[in-house]
Motif scaffolding. Structure first.
Motif, short mmCIF file in Angstrom:
data_model
loop_
_atom_site.label_atom_id
_atom_site.label_comp_id
_atom_site.label_asym_id
_atom_site.label_seq_id
_atom_site.Cartn_x
_atom_site.Cartn_y
_atom_site.Cartn_z
N SER A 65 0.82 -1.21 0.00
CA SER A 65 0.00 0.00 0.00
C SER A 65 0.85 1.25 0.00
O SER A 65 0.53 2.24 -0.66
N ASN A 69 0.65 3.93 -2.80
CA ASN A 69 0.19 5.26 -2.41
C ASN A 69 1.18 6.34 -2.88
O ASN A 69 0.79 7.41 -3.33
N SER A 88 -3.83 3.66 -5.55
CA SER A 88 -4.07 3.50 -4.10
C SER A 88 -5.31 2.63 -3.86
O SER A 88 -5.40 1.93 -2.86
N GLY A 91 -4.15 -0.78 -3.97
CA GLY A 91 -3.56 -1.12 -2.67
C GLY A 91 -4.61 -1.57 -1.68
O GLY A 91 -4.42 -2.55 -0.94
N ALA A 92 -5.73 -0.85 -1.65
CA ALA A 92 -6.83 -1.20 -0.73
C ALA A 92 -7.40 -2.57 -1.07
O ALA A 92 -7.74 -3.35 -0.18
N ASN A 95 -4.88 -5.28 0.06
CA ASN A 95 -4.93 -5.39 1.53
C ASN A 95 -6.13 -6.20 1.99
O ASN A 95 -6.03 -7.06 2.86
N ASN A 150 -7.84 3.57 1.20
CA ASN A 150 -6.65 2.78 1.50
C ASN A 150 -6.33 2.82 2.99
O ASN A 150 -6.07 1.80 3.63
#
Length: 300
Positions: A65, A69, A88, A91-92, A95, A150
């Motif tokens: 992340s 980001n 981003s 990334g979320a 995760n 995120n």
């Protein structure tokens, strides 16, 4: 009519702050994961070892992340004409998937141990739980200052650990007085189920945005009403709102003008539309006007 939200410095500032917060969370998580593995082995606690494995997954996904980001700060170019904000969101998504898989794995590991629980080293558990609450609490506090999707997903990683350590703290105190070894695997299962529910909810929201679903249906209807309330507009179509990253939204629409609208009124209409859209704070808007007798080129 085309407009763009010229708030690059502000956006860069927000994204840069998010990167710093995620960087803090990453550093604290990596250091504490190492301590947890050692502590879990020394105390013979399945709850602590399960949390250590979970933290390892957290560290990997928080690191991912952080990189994504930082990448999202880059300016738009010919390849990514909207910029890198959407990274981003990726990334979320990563995760959420990692944390879901990790939680399911912990449940598979912890449930069989209900049948054969082992007594952990209670004093060590107590000390680790106090340390864990302090470290993860500080990291969660740092991330709670942000409001990107995120950061919200990452915050669940850290809140999970805070809740887990509160539970470890309570259970270790109980175990000092009662030798109920089964509390250790029960603890692992309990807070993992709780956090899994919340992460899946966040993951669903992230997937919807990734698939370009409308971020806010109620807002879509309000904007539709605002645009159609203009006396020069008779209808609208090709009306789309989607989100770059859960915070910054993009809107496109075709407005059909009433029959007697003159070209002199177009500039006034542009100003009216711009004013009605301003309160929604879009990152990017594209509005096309069509005369009453004109065929829409997207439907030709």
């Amino acid at each position: 009519m085309h407009s763009h939200n010229h708030s690059h410095d502000h956006s860069h500032g927000r994204s840069s702050d998010a990167s710093k917060r995620i960087g803090w969370a990453f550093f604290l998580n990596v250091v504490f994961t190492i301590i947890e593995f050692i502590g879990g082995w020394l105390t013979n606690s399945t709850a602590i070892m399960a949390d250590a494995v979970h933290d390892l997954g957290d560290s990997l996904s928080i690191g991912t992340s952080w990189g994504l980001n930082k990448l999202s700060d880059k300016d738009a170019n010919r390849t990514f004409s909207y910029g890198y904000k959407r990274f981003s969101l990726l990334g979320a998504l990563i995760n959420g998937v990692v944390l879901t898989i990790g939680s399911v794995w912990i449940l598979f590991e912890a449930i069989p141990r209900l049948a054969e629980p082992e007594m952990p080293q209670v004093e060590g558990m107590l000390l680790l739980s106090i340390f864990g609450m302090a470290v993860n609490g500080f990291a969660a506090y740092k991330l709670s200052e942000g409001n990107s999707l995120n950061e919200r997903v990452l915050n669940w990683h850290l809140l999970e650990d805070v809740l887990g350590w509160v539970a470890v703290f309570i259970v270790s105190i109980v175990l000092m007085f009662k030798p109920w070894a089964i509390l250790d695997p029960i603890l692992s299962i309990g807070f993992t189920l709780f956090i899994l529910f919340n992460v899946i909810r966040n993951l669903k929201q992230t997937l919807m945005l990734f698939l370009q679903a409308t971020p806010d249906k109620a807002q879509l209807e309000r904007i539709r009403d605002d645009l159609l309330s203009n006396e020069h507009v008779s209808d609208l179509h090709h009306f789309h709102i989607w989100s770059l990253d859960g915070e910054r939204n993009v809107m496109t629409v075709h407005l059909v003008l009433v029959g007697d609208v003159s070209t002199e009124h177009i500039q006034t209409l542009k100003n009216d539309v711009q004013h009605s859209l301003k309160k929604y704070n879009f990152e990017h808007t594209t509005v096309e006007f069509e005369f009453a007798d004109e065929q829409c080129r997207d439907e030709a």
